[in-house]
Design a protein around this motif. Structure first.
Motif, PDB file in Angstrom:
ATOM      1  N   VAL A 262       0.821  -1.210   0.000  1.00  0.00           N
ATOM      2  CA  VAL A 262       0.000   0.000   0.000  1.00  0.00           C
ATOM      3  C   VAL A 262       0.860   1.267   0.000  1.00  0.00           C
ATOM      4  CG1 VAL A 262      -0.220   0.091   2.522  1.00  0.00           C
ATOM      5  CG2 VAL A 262      -1.970   1.141   1.069  1.00  0.00           C
ATOM      6  N   ARG A 263       0.492   2.213  -0.864  1.00  0.00           N
ATOM      7  CA  ARG A 263       1.126   3.535  -0.845  1.00  0.00           C
ATOM      8  C   ARG A 263       0.308   4.424   0.074  1.00  0.00           C
ATOM      9  NH1 ARG A 263       3.164   4.594  -7.130  1.00  0.00           N
ATOM     10  NH2 ARG A 263       4.653   2.870  -7.124  1.00  0.00           N
ATOM     11  N   VAL A 264       0.769   4.536   1.306  1.00  0.00           N
ATOM     12  CA  VAL A 264       0.029   5.265   2.322  1.00  0.00           C
ATOM     13  C   VAL A 264      -0.005   6.750   1.954  1.00  0.00           C
ATOM     14  CG1 VAL A 264      -0.204   5.712   4.779  1.00  0.00           C
ATOM     15  CG2 VAL A 264       0.890   3.592   4.006  1.00  0.00           C
ATOM     16  N   ALA A 265      -1.221   7.316   1.949  1.00  0.00           N
ATOM     17  CA  ALA A 265      -1.407   8.725   1.567  1.00  0.00           C
ATOM     18  C   ALA A 265      -0.861   9.009   0.164  1.00  0.00           C
ATOM     19  CB  ALA A 265      -0.772   9.659   2.595  1.00  0.00           C
ATOM     20  N   ASP A 266      -1.025   8.066  -0.727  1.00  0.00           N
ATOM     21  CA  ASP A 266      -0.502   8.163  -2.090  1.00  0.00           C
ATOM     22  C   ASP A 266      -0.827   9.514  -2.724  1.00  0.00           C
ATOM     23  OD1 ASP A 266       0.304   7.768  -4.706  1.00  0.00           O
ATOM     24  OD2 ASP A 266      -1.396   6.483  -5.219  1.00  0.00           O
ATOM     25  N   PRO A 267       0.182  10.342  -2.984  1.00  0.00           N
ATOM     26  CA  PRO A 267      -0.100  11.675  -3.524  1.00  0.00           C
ATOM     27  C   PRO A 267      -0.723  11.641  -4.916  1.00  0.00           C
ATOM     28  CG  PRO A 267       2.268  11.246  -3.475  1.00  0.00           C
ATOM     29  CD  PRO A 267       1.618  10.141  -2.719  1.00  0.00           C
ATOM     30  N   VAL A 268      -0.436  10.598  -5.710  1.00  0.00           N
ATOM     31  CA  VAL A 268      -1.038  10.503  -7.043  1.00  0.00           C
ATOM     32  C   VAL A 268      -2.539  10.259  -6.924  1.00  0.00           C
ATOM     33  CG1 VAL A 268      -1.034   9.260  -9.239  1.00  0.00           C
ATOM     34  CG2 VAL A 268       1.125   9.668  -8.045  1.00  0.00           C
ATOM     35  N   PHE A 269      -2.916   9.317  -6.093  1.00  0.00           N
ATOM     36  CA  PHE A 269      -4.335   8.996  -5.887  1.00  0.00           C
ATOM     37  C   PHE A 269      -5.075  10.175  -5.259  1.00  0.00           C
ATOM     38  CE2 PHE A 269      -7.411   6.560  -2.973  1.00  0.00           C
ATOM     39  CZ  PHE A 269      -8.417   6.530  -3.917  1.00  0.00           C
ATOM     40  N   ILE A 270      -4.488  10.746  -4.215  1.00  0.00           N
ATOM     41  CA  ILE A 270      -5.126  11.892  -3.558  1.00  0.00           C
ATOM     42  C   ILE A 270      -5.250  13.059  -4.532  1.00  0.00           C
ATOM     43  CG2 ILE A 270      -4.767  13.664  -1.780  1.00  0.00           C
ATOM     44  CD1 ILE A 270      -3.571  11.366  -0.044  1.00  0.00           C
ATOM     45  N   GLY A 271      -4.171  13.323  -5.275  1.00  0.00           N
ATOM     46  CA  GLY A 271      -4.206  14.408  -6.249  1.00  0.00           C
ATOM     47  C   GLY A 271      -5.228  14.173  -7.337  1.00  0.00           C
ATOM     48  N   TYR A 272      -5.355  12.927  -7.779  1.00  0.00           N
ATOM     49  CA  TYR A 272      -6.355  12.593  -8.799  1.00  0.00           C
ATOM     50  C   TYR A 272      -7.756  12.896  -8.289  1.00  0.00           C
ATOM     51  CZ  TYR A 272      -9.457   9.735 -11.673  1.00  0.00           C
ATOM     52  OH  TYR A 272     -10.488   9.301 -12.468  1.00  0.00           O
ATOM     53  N   CYS A 273      -8.055  12.468  -7.060  1.00  0.00           N
ATOM     54  CA  CYS A 273      -9.395  12.688  -6.500  1.00  0.00           C
ATOM     55  C   CYS A 273      -9.679  14.174  -6.292  1.00  0.00           C
ATOM     56  CB  CYS A 273      -9.544  11.916  -5.186  1.00  0.00           C
ATOM     57  SG  CYS A 273      -9.549  10.118  -5.394  1.00  0.00           S
ATOM     58  N   ILE A 274      -8.672  14.920  -5.850  1.00  0.00           N
ATOM     59  CA  ILE A 274      -8.839  16.369  -5.707  1.00  0.00           C
ATOM     60  C   ILE A 274      -9.069  16.996  -7.083  1.00  0.00           C
ATOM     61  CG2 ILE A 274      -7.676  18.522  -5.068  1.00  0.00           C
ATOM     62  CD1 ILE A 274      -6.201  16.922  -2.883  1.00  0.00           C
ATOM     63  N   PHE A 275      -8.290  16.564  -8.058  1.00  0.00           N
ATOM     64  CA  PHE A 275      -8.395  17.074  -9.430  1.00  0.00           C
ATOM     65  C   PHE A 275      -9.798  16.825  -9.990  1.00  0.00           C
ATOM     66  CE2 PHE A 275      -7.623  16.879 -14.029  1.00  0.00           C
ATOM     67  CZ  PHE A 275      -6.865  18.030 -14.223  1.00  0.00           C
ATOM     68  N   LYS A 276     -10.399  15.683  -9.627  1.00  0.00           N
ATOM     69  CA  LYS A 276     -11.742  15.337 -10.106  1.00  0.00           C
ATOM     70  C   LYS A 276     -12.839  15.956  -9.242  1.00  0.00           C
ATOM     71  CE  LYS A 276     -12.365  12.390 -12.954  1.00  0.00           C
ATOM     72  NZ  LYS A 276     -12.485  12.413 -14.434  1.00  0.00           N
TER      73      LYS A 276
END
Length: 495
Positions: A262-276
């Motif tokens: 697991v990538r804890v607090a994954d910035p790519v995933f978090i950034g994607y969700c914020i971007f969307k």
């Protein structure tokens, strides 16, 4: 001790709910036992238990093949894949996530209530050592990823304040003390104690098939954790939502402890969700084949849901998109993004959530004879919520497909099973670390006492790299195993 009037009042409440049998042995108990049973009963919302039972039963009866006709694949506008996205877009998402982390707007919730029973351990599953050269537990690997990501975000934003990713660790009743003790004994793995917050998921009574609460003993209710979906009520009841508000956290990453990659607090995933502009997001992996027995995220009756493998006809599971990928191929891995606003909104629709029935063998006291009954087959039920049961209530969903080999290796089975066991977890991490080195321009080769057919004894500490960054110093170098890289200074050991 409760007064007689308090006891009579509680008895009347339970009688009105059709659960008066729970007082069958009250008068014969010792005062201390009476006090304990009274406390348990007073803390149970018995009318809620009855409502949940009725809703679960009616929901179970309504579940039918007719639902298959209402299944639709994910809309294109809520779905993206790291396997197909352009590098510039991935970098944009990553920068968005790092920016939020650097502003201390991101928190992490770990679902860690399970015990390692299947693994042959009575300890919490997060304490488990999968056999890496470092002998680090799952908890330690994840804590060190947080430590490293805090530094990555600090460096990215060049901020003068301390970057903090608070870690909220959800335990169950049986694992609470052991989890806290393990963290204390290991000095919170380098994290500051005030930024590791423990809280406990809720419980529900175990029920007979007609909705009566079991007694485990004459003075104790039979209870069970309310499923990982109990996280939402626990966040409220255990004051986690208040903590998130006081820390000015806007976004949360939630995941299960048993995924070693697991990538804890994954910035790519978090950034994607914020971007969307999502209020709720799910990370998925690509279903490996139509037959893989995993739930997939799809639309059911026009709403987002996790649809279980058993609920989809084979003719539907085999359907493909024009690009050849499965139409229903977004495999759920319990890895989620939420805005804190959404987590606060859950209370408004909590009564509409569907509880799931798990048929179980439940030891209990016969309330007529006082005899302890040990059933040989399922005789009752435990009611659970799943963490994804909130998906139908999201207003802006985002689904992000990760690379399975880089981000998903669950620990489910006993050693030696060969599938989702400690050996596969260990192998998946080591193979990932070898790929990190190769992408940096280096090589990892077996030493004199190792062969390439074995799992090589090689590991890179999460304190050195979060997702393969910062390894430029290994370019052109050959690492002979066994080898463990604990700091960047270790790069100089290799030629």
């Amino acid at each position: 001790m409760p007064s007689q009037s308090e006891v009579e009042s509680l008895k009347a409440k339970y009688a009105a709910a059709g659960q008066e049998h729970l007082f069958s042995f009250y008068e014969e108990l010792e005062p201390q036992q009476q006090e304990s049973l009274f406390s348990q009963l007073a803390n149970v919302d018995i009318e809620r238990v009855n409502r949940i039972f009725k809703k679960a039963i009616s929901g179970s009866e309504m579940a039918s093949s007719a639902q298959q006709n209402s299944l639709e694949p994910l809309p294109d506008d809520v779905f993206d894949s790291i396997l197909e996205a352009e590098e510039t877009k991935i970098k944009e998402w990553e920068n968005t996530g790092l920016n939020a982390i650097s502003q201390n707007k991101v928190g992490v919730i770990l679902m860690a209530g399970g015990q390692g029973t299947r693994l042959g351990s009575s300890a919490p599953k997060g304490c488990y050592d999968i056999g890496l050269p470092s002998r680090k537990s799952l908890f330690q690997l994840q804590a060190e990823r947080i430590l490293k990501l805090q530094k990555v975000a600090q460096s990215y934003a060049n901020c003068k304040h301390e970057v903090i990713i608070p870690w909220y660790v959800m335990t169950s009743g049986p694992t609470r003390q052991a989890t806290e003790t393990f963290f204390k004994q290991n000095n919170y793995f380098g994290l500051k104690e005030e930024n590791v917050i423990f809280f406990e998921q809720g419980i529900l009574p175990a029920l007979t098939n007609d909705g009566k609460v079991f007694l485990e003993s004459k003075s104790k209710l039979a209870v069970a954790p309310d499923g990982n979906g109990g996280i939402y009520a626990a966040l409220r009841n255990e004051k986690v939502l208040e903590s998130l508000k006081s820390r000015k956290i806007n976004f949360v990453h939630a995941y299960c402890v048993d995924n070693c990659l697991v990538r804890v607090a994954d910035p790519v995933f978090i950034g994607y969700c914020i971007f969307k502009n999502a209020d709720c997001g799910a990370k998925v992996v690509r279903k490996s084949s139509p037959e893989e027995p995993v739930g997939v995220i799809a639309l059911r009756n026009g709403k987002f849901n996790v649809v279980e493998y058993s609920e989809i006809d084979s003719s539907i599971t085999e359907k493909k998109k024009p690009n050849g990928q499965l139409l229903f191929g977004a495999a759920n891995i319990a890895n989620h993004f939420y805005t804190v606003d959404f987590l606060n909104r859950v209370e408004s629709f909590e009564s509409e959530l569907e509880y799931h029935i798990a048929r179980k063998k439940i030891k209990h006291i016969d309330t007529k004879t006082g005899e302890l009954i040990t059933p040989l087959k399922p005789n009752g039920m435990k009611l659970e919520l799943f963490v994804f049961d909130v998906f139908p209530f999201t207003e802006r969903m985002a689904v992000f497909e990760a690379d399975r080999k880089e981000e998903f290796s669950p620990l489910k089975n006993a050693p030696g099973t060969g599938v989702d066991d400690p050996g596969t977890s260990k192998k998946d991490i080591i193979n990932q670390h070898i790929r990190f080195v190769e992408r940096a321009g280096g090589k990892v080769l077996p030493g004199e006492n190792e062969t390439s057919s074995e799992i090589l004894n090689f590991e890179i500490s999460p304190l050195v790299t979060y997702f393969g960054e910062g390894l430029e110093g290994l370019k052109g170098k050959t690492i002979k195993t066994p080898a463990v890289i604990n700091t960047s200074a270790d790069f100089d050991k290799f030629e």
